[in-house]
Design a protein around this motif. Structure first.
Motif, PDB file in Angstrom:
ATOM      1  N   VAL A   1      51.231  53.259  10.953  1.00  0.00           N
ATOM      2  CA  VAL A   1      50.009  52.901  10.779  1.00  0.00           C
ATOM      3  C   VAL A   1      49.625  51.416  10.908  1.00  0.00           C
TER       4      VAL A   1
ATOM      5  N   VAL B   1      46.727  50.207  13.521  1.00  0.00           N
ATOM      6  CA  VAL B   1      45.344  49.037  13.371  1.00  0.00           C
ATOM      7  C   VAL B   1      45.486  47.881  13.758  1.00  0.00           C
TER       8      VAL B   1
ATOM      9  N   LEU C   1      43.876  52.224  16.999  1.00  0.00           N
ATOM     10  CA  LEU C   1      42.876  53.082  16.107  1.00  0.00           C
ATOM     11  C   LEU C   1      41.605  52.979  16.992  1.00  0.00           C
TER      12      LEU C   1
ATOM     13  N   SER D   1      34.937  57.888  12.978  1.00  0.00           N
ATOM     14  CA  SER D   1      35.696  57.202  12.153  1.00  0.00           C
ATOM     15  C   SER D   1      35.721  57.930  10.793  1.00  0.00           C
TER      16      SER D   1
ATOM     17  N   TRP E   1      38.201  60.688  11.205  1.00  0.00           N
ATOM     18  CA  TRP E   1      39.517  60.183  11.131  1.00  0.00           C
ATOM     19  C   TRP E   1      40.255  60.076   9.950  1.00  0.00           C
ATOM     20  N   LEU E   2      39.254  59.209   9.048  1.00  0.00           N
ATOM     21  CA  LEU E   2      39.772  58.840   7.741  1.00  0.00           C
ATOM     22  C   LEU E   2      39.837  60.315   6.919  1.00  0.00           C
TER      23      LEU E   2
ATOM     24  N   TYR F   1      43.410  61.792   7.870  1.00  0.00           N
ATOM     25  CA  TYR F   1      44.309  60.881   7.542  1.00  0.00           C
ATOM     26  C   TYR F   1      44.759  61.310   6.000  1.00  0.00           C
TER      27      TYR F   1
ATOM     28  N   HIS G   1      51.344  50.242   5.002  1.00  0.00           N
ATOM     29  CA  HIS G   1      50.938  50.578   6.495  1.00  0.00           C
ATOM     30  C   HIS G   1      52.495  50.748   7.176  1.00  0.00           C
TER      31      HIS G   1
ATOM     32  N   ASN H   1      47.274  50.322   1.825  1.00  0.00           N
ATOM     33  CA  ASN H   1      46.964  51.344   2.812  1.00  0.00           C
ATOM     34  C   ASN H   1      45.653  51.813   3.075  1.00  0.00           C
ATOM     35  N   LEU H   2      45.056  52.499   1.934  1.00  0.00           N
ATOM     36  CA  LEU H   2      43.827  52.999   2.270  1.00  0.00           C
ATOM     37  C   LEU H   2      42.539  52.123   2.484  1.00  0.00           C
TER      38      LEU H   2
ATOM     39  N   LEU I   1      43.064  50.330   5.509  1.00  0.00           N
ATOM     40  CA  LEU I   1      42.638  50.986   6.684  1.00  0.00           C
ATOM     41  C   LEU I   1      41.119  51.267   6.933  1.00  0.00           C
TER      42      LEU I   1
ATOM     43  N   ALA J   1      40.156  47.876   8.290  1.00  0.00           N
ATOM     44  CA  ALA J   1      40.545  47.707   9.580  1.00  0.00           C
ATOM     45  C   ALA J   1      39.093  48.381  10.601  1.00  0.00           C
TER      46      ALA J   1
END
Length: 609
Positions: free
Chosen positions: A384, A388, A406, A425, A428-429, A432, A455, A521-522, A525, A528
């Motif tokens: 990940v 990103v 990404l 987007s 995608w999230l 994920y 990540h 991470n979240l 993301l 990003a």
């Protein structure tokens, strides 16, 4: 048209989809001079980390961030290109003003900016300023390494990729961690060595081998195989081996370094350890540098590497490797099967065995053996952090076709589903979260087993439309069991925690997972997506919040973690900048004091108000 966070939305979106050309907004990362681009990237990451950890309010896009630094009698003026609610700001070129010297200013390169900020963080906290010199040196080393990465990659042919999609993502982190002051610092190795050892330069090398007498061969595995049995598939093609001895691998840089260690020298002198040199097929370094991969091998190897990388020397500790084997046994006692049944799209890569030489303490030959599902023809998990990671332009001042993997994936999703980039987007999230975050949270809710899914430790595979379809977690360095589940874990695997730092207070476990999964991470993301110009962060925070609220209602065992993530006004966050300034090695000491932690305003809680 101006879009979320004040970005030029049409131009930014077109740049992300490869249509912006010369009309896309100029970006300092795309400067034709690779050293100038690297300096911009290094300065931006340093500033991002500094403002986050010192609680500086960043103005909106088009504004100027004023950073007074009284310990140096300077003020930094920093144009804001993008303001992020999760902290992934984008900045322009820094101007430095000498206080009391009128209105004149001068350009601020990374060396000057680093020296001034670190002085503020030492002298300003009552620490002698010369103690920050090491941190400044690491920032400069990182900038130099970034420049080396850019000049090499810019001469590649358009569309060049790594040997496999898995390796391409591992090799994508040209600029490094977006919230670290020295994300690419690698000290004590020569340029020629780093050519071979750096994933960003698509390095590859044969392993260095040592013959080990049975009396000092140590290790274990989750399935009961001996160290010699673990190594046999890797040594079959090495040719004639010394009679009665087993050969163990080492990173070639480590092989040279450990021979100067007295304990290792004594083993060599006694005839118990014999250096054999490099042999066998080439292996590829992954994003962590010390973990190596071969597309045709059944396992990956996490090699010990005493080189200082970012904040730490990457020597494997036997306690960590024992933890990996214990975790593999614990997962096999029931949790892994339940996860597979509920989430067949999710997998845990086990560090299921380890080997070394020497009976007393680490010798530097410690190697962990890890699952490798990412063989040629198999699934291709993408790191990940690599997905990103920002790309720079080709070297002529124009932007890249896609700013990141990404951006490329989201563009595929938008085309395939006939939706806007922002909607792609959000989809995608959501995908994920289902393939990665939800299984991790459920593992903690069901068994109290918590991980450090930042990540670099998480991977996803993408479907033909660019959406996440599978997820993995790797690295057994960070395993926790919440104290409230300790008795149940002991029933699953008697002696699970014996001799290991594995069980911790529930509140501490929740705090750490809130950082690794929540912030790094979240929220990372979400940040990003915003910094890449793909979507409004506020919209994505609402997608994230809604999914976590549904999970909180369905999983009572996750309430402690999810109450923290969703409702706490502040979250504890690792301070990479202050950890670097204070000279801490994140792999040394107890888990509660290895790094500096700071409080951050929780944007998920803010999104609810």
């Amino acid at each position: 048209m101006e879009g979320p966070e004040g970005l030029d939305w049409v131009a930014t979106r077109e740049a992300a989809e490869g249509r912006g050309g010369a009309h896309a907004p100029s970006d300092p990362l795309d400067h034709p001079d690779h050293l100038r681009a690297a300096d911009s990237a290094a300065t931006e990451a340093l500033l991002r980390a500094y403002v986050r950890e010192t609680h500086v309010d960043v103005p909106g896009p088009g504004g100027v961030l004023h950073l007074p630094l009284p310990c140096s009698a300077l003020t930094l003026r920093v144009p804001v290109r993008h303001r992020s609610v999760t902290g992934w700001h984008r900045f322009g070129a820094v101007q430095v003003v000498a206080d009391g010297q009128g209105r004149g200013s001068m350009p601020g390169d990374v060396g000057l900016v680093a020296a001034a900020l670190v002085r503020e963080s030492t002298l300003g906290r009552g620490v002698l300023p010369h103690l920050g010199g090491d941190a400044v040196a690491r920032v400069l080393n990182s900038a130099a390494r970034t420049g080396a990465h850019l000049v090499r990659r810019r001469v590649e042919k358009p569309g060049a990729r790594g040997a496999t999609p898995f390796l391409d993502a591992e090799q994508a982190l040209l600029l490094g961690h977006p919230f670290h002051p020295a994300p690419k610092s690698r000290e004590e190795a020569s340029d020629s060595e780093l050519d071979a050892y750096s994933p960003e330069l698509r390095g590859e090398f044969p392993l260095h081998w040592f013959a080990v007498h049975p009396d000092i061969l140590v290790g274990e595995s989750a399935d009961g195989r001996t160290p010699a049995e673990l190594l046999r598939p890797l040594t079959a093609g090495l040719g004639q081996q010394p009679d009665g001895m087993t050969v163990v691998p080492a990173h070639p840089w480590q092989a040279r370094d450990i021979l100067a260690r007295p304990a290792v020298g004594a083993l060599v002198d006694a005839g118990l350890l014999r250096p054999l040199g490099p042999a066998g097929p080439h292996w590829y370094p992954t994003s962590s540098v010390r973990t190596v991969h071969r597309p045709d091998a059944d396992v990956m190897l996490k090699l010990s590497l005493g080189m200082r990388i970012t904040n730490s020397r990457r020597n494997n500790l036997r306690s960590e490797m024992r933890l990996g084997v214990r975790a593999a046994r614990l997962l096999a006692a029931g949790p892994a099967a339940r996860l597979r049944a509920e989430h067949p799209e999710f997998g845990l890569l086990r560090d299921f065995g380890w080997v070394s030489a020497g009976l007393e303490g680490e010798t530097g030959l410690e190697t962990a053996v890890r699952d490798n599902p990412f063989k040629t023809g198999g699934p291709q998990g993408l790191c990940v952090a690599g997905i990103v990671a920002e790309r720079t332009g080709p070297g002529d001042g124009s932007p890249p076709a896609y700013r990141s993997l990404l951006s490329e994936a989201v563009a595929r999703t938008a085309r395939a589903h006939g939706v806007s980039t922002a909607e792609a987007s959000a989809r995608w999230l959501a995908a994920y979260l289902d393939v990665l975050a939800v299984p991790l949270i459920r593992l903690q809710a069901w068994y109290g087993i918590a991980l450090e899914p930042h990540h670099q430790n998480t991977l996803v595979a993408l479907d033909a439309h660019g959406l996440p379809r599978a997820g993995w977690y790797r690295d057994s360095q960070g395993y926790y069991v919440a104290a409230s589940h300790a008795a149940a874990v002991e029933r699953l695997l008697p002696g699970a925690a014996d001799g290991l730092d594995l069980v911790f207070d529930d509140a501490f476990v929740d705090e750490r997972v809130a950082y690794y999964l929540g912030i790094n991470n979240l929220l990372g993301l979400v940040g990003a997506f915003g910094a890449l110009g793909l979507a409004d962060e506020g919209d994505l925070l609402r997608v994230l919040r809604a999914r976590l609220e549904r999970l909180r209602a369905a999983e009572p065992g996750a309430r402690g973690l999810l109450d923290l993530l969703l409702d706490a006004p502040v979250l504890r966050c690792k301070g990479n900048y202050l950890t670097c300034v204070d000279g801490l090695d994140e792999l040394v000491g107890d888990v509660q004091s290895q790094s500096v932690y700071v409080d951050l305003t929780n944007p998920l809680a803010e999104a609810h108000r």
